[in-house]
Design a protein around this motif. Structure first.
Motif, mmCIF file in Angstrom:
data_model
loop_
_atom_site.group_PDB
_atom_site.id
_atom_site.type_symbol
_atom_site.label_atom_id
_atom_site.label_comp_id
_atom_site.label_asym_id
_atom_site.label_seq_id
_atom_site.Cartn_x
_atom_site.Cartn_y
_atom_site.Cartn_z
ATOM 1 N N ASN A 172 0.837 -1.199 0.000
ATOM 2 C CA ASN A 172 0.000 0.000 0.000
ATOM 3 C C ASN A 172 0.874 1.252 0.000
ATOM 4 O O ASN A 172 2.017 1.226 0.443
ATOM 5 C CB ASN A 172 -0.901 0.026 1.234
ATOM 6 C CG ASN A 172 -1.831 -1.160 1.276
ATOM 7 O OD1 ASN A 172 -2.166 -1.737 0.257
ATOM 8 N ND2 ASN A 172 -2.252 -1.539 2.463
ATOM 9 N N VAL A 173 0.283 2.354 -0.457
ATOM 10 C CA VAL A 173 0.982 3.638 -0.487
ATOM 11 C C VAL A 173 0.063 4.673 0.158
ATOM 12 O O VAL A 173 -1.135 4.709 -0.119
ATOM 13 C CB VAL A 173 1.326 4.067 -1.932
ATOM 14 C CG1 VAL A 173 2.028 5.412 -1.946
ATOM 15 C CG2 VAL A 173 2.182 3.002 -2.616
ATOM 16 N N ALA A 174 0.623 5.510 1.028
ATOM 17 C CA ALA A 174 -0.151 6.548 1.707
ATOM 18 C C ALA A 174 0.220 7.917 1.148
ATOM 19 O O ALA A 174 1.380 8.165 0.817
ATOM 20 C CB ALA A 174 0.111 6.518 3.209
ATOM 21 N N LEU A 175 -0.783 8.772 1.065
ATOM 22 C CA LEU A 175 -0.577 10.164 0.670
ATOM 23 C C LEU A 175 -1.263 11.040 1.702
ATOM 24 O O LEU A 175 -2.452 10.862 1.984
ATOM 25 C CB LEU A 175 -1.181 10.427 -0.710
ATOM 26 C CG LEU A 175 -1.270 11.894 -1.146
ATOM 27 C CD1 LEU A 175 0.114 12.458 -1.432
ATOM 28 C CD2 LEU A 175 -2.156 12.039 -2.380
ATOM 29 N N PHE A 176 -0.510 11.960 2.293
ATOM 30 C CA PHE A 176 -1.072 12.932 3.220
ATOM 31 C C PHE A 176 -0.936 14.306 2.582
ATOM 32 O O PHE A 176 0.178 14.732 2.268
ATOM 33 C CB PHE A 176 -0.347 12.889 4.571
ATOM 34 C CG PHE A 176 -0.573 11.612 5.328
ATOM 35 C CD1 PHE A 176 -1.711 11.441 6.095
ATOM 36 C CD2 PHE A 176 0.349 10.582 5.255
ATOM 37 C CE1 PHE A 176 -1.922 10.268 6.796
ATOM 38 C CE2 PHE A 176 0.149 9.399 5.949
ATOM 39 C CZ PHE A 176 -0.991 9.244 6.718
ATOM 40 N N GLU A 177 -2.062 14.965 2.396
ATOM 41 C CA GLU A 177 -2.094 16.273 1.750
ATOM 42 C C GLU A 177 -2.484 17.325 2.779
ATOM 43 O O GLU A 177 -3.580 17.297 3.325
ATOM 44 C CB GLU A 177 -3.116 16.248 0.607
ATOM 45 C CG GLU A 177 -3.265 17.545 -0.113
ATOM 46 C CD GLU A 177 -4.316 17.471 -1.204
ATOM 47 O OE1 GLU A 177 -4.163 18.174 -2.202
ATOM 48 O OE2 GLU A 177 -5.297 16.703 -1.058
ATOM 49 N N TYR A 178 -1.551 18.247 3.058
ATOM 50 C CA TYR A 178 -1.779 19.297 4.045
ATOM 51 C C TYR A 178 -2.269 20.539 3.306
ATOM 52 O O TYR A 178 -1.508 21.209 2.628
ATOM 53 C CB TYR A 178 -0.492 19.599 4.810
ATOM 54 C CG TYR A 178 -0.685 20.280 6.149
ATOM 55 C CD1 TYR A 178 -1.679 21.228 6.356
ATOM 56 C CD2 TYR A 178 0.136 19.977 7.215
ATOM 57 C CE1 TYR A 178 -1.848 21.835 7.584
ATOM 58 C CE2 TYR A 178 -0.014 20.594 8.454
ATOM 59 C CZ TYR A 178 -1.014 21.528 8.625
ATOM 60 O OH TYR A 178 -1.176 22.149 9.842
#
Length: 168
Positions: free
Chosen positions: A18-24
């Motif tokens: 899996n790959v996570a993306l956190f967008e601030y």
């Protein structure tokens, strides 16, 4: 879709799990997860919005910078831990101007544990470019099908004779 194209244009070790993306953004951090289902051909890729953490002025509530940074780190760590749990993640992408090593003490320690972590600002732009390169055949990403909101959610196949050979 840009996240999909960007991720699958990188080394396989960065997206094998899996790959996570956190967008601030202005009001907080939105978490997305990219999963690949290898049981279908082509492999089915899904990007799902997992959580939203509100970090606007109301959440800050007049806290001084040092206190706000500690609380923001704690809140982001909780968000990341809830999302990831014990699932394997190959990599994590952090995008947005407000991500900084200055306040991300404990959360970065957690994210960097057995994962590749990248911080940047142009993932969507590069992903769009990789998408064009894939669609024009300049640099194809391979046998993957993105499950976007405007995609048909069924994979239909047919057995047929091609030059005397039965194929699917």
């Amino acid at each position: 879709e840009s996240f999909f194209y960007y991720t699958l244009s990188q080394k396989k070790e960065f997206w094998h799990y899996n790959v996570a993306l956190f967008e601030y953004g202005r009001e907080g951090i939105t978490a997305y997860e990219l999963r690949i289902d290898y049981s279908t051909k082509p492999a089915f890729v899904n990007v799902e919005k997992r959580s939203r953490l509100h970090l606007d002025k109301k959440a800050r509530g007049g806290q001084e910078n040092e206190e706000w940074n500690r609380n923001r780190d704690r809140l982001f760590l909780n968000q990341a831990q809830k999302m990831m749990g014990n699932e394997p993640y190959s990599s994590v992408y952090l995008i947005g101007d407000d991500f900084s090593k200055e306040w991300m003490q404990k959360s970065l320690l957690f994210l960097c544990r057995k994962r590749h972590v990248f911080m940047g600002k142009n993932l969507y732009t590069r992903g769009a470019c990789y998408g064009v390169m894939d669609q024009t055949g300049i640099q194809p990403i391979g046998a993957f099908l993105y499950n976007g909101p405007d995609m048909i959610e069924f994979n239909i196949g047919m057995r047929m004779q091609v030059r005397g050979q039965e194929t699917y």
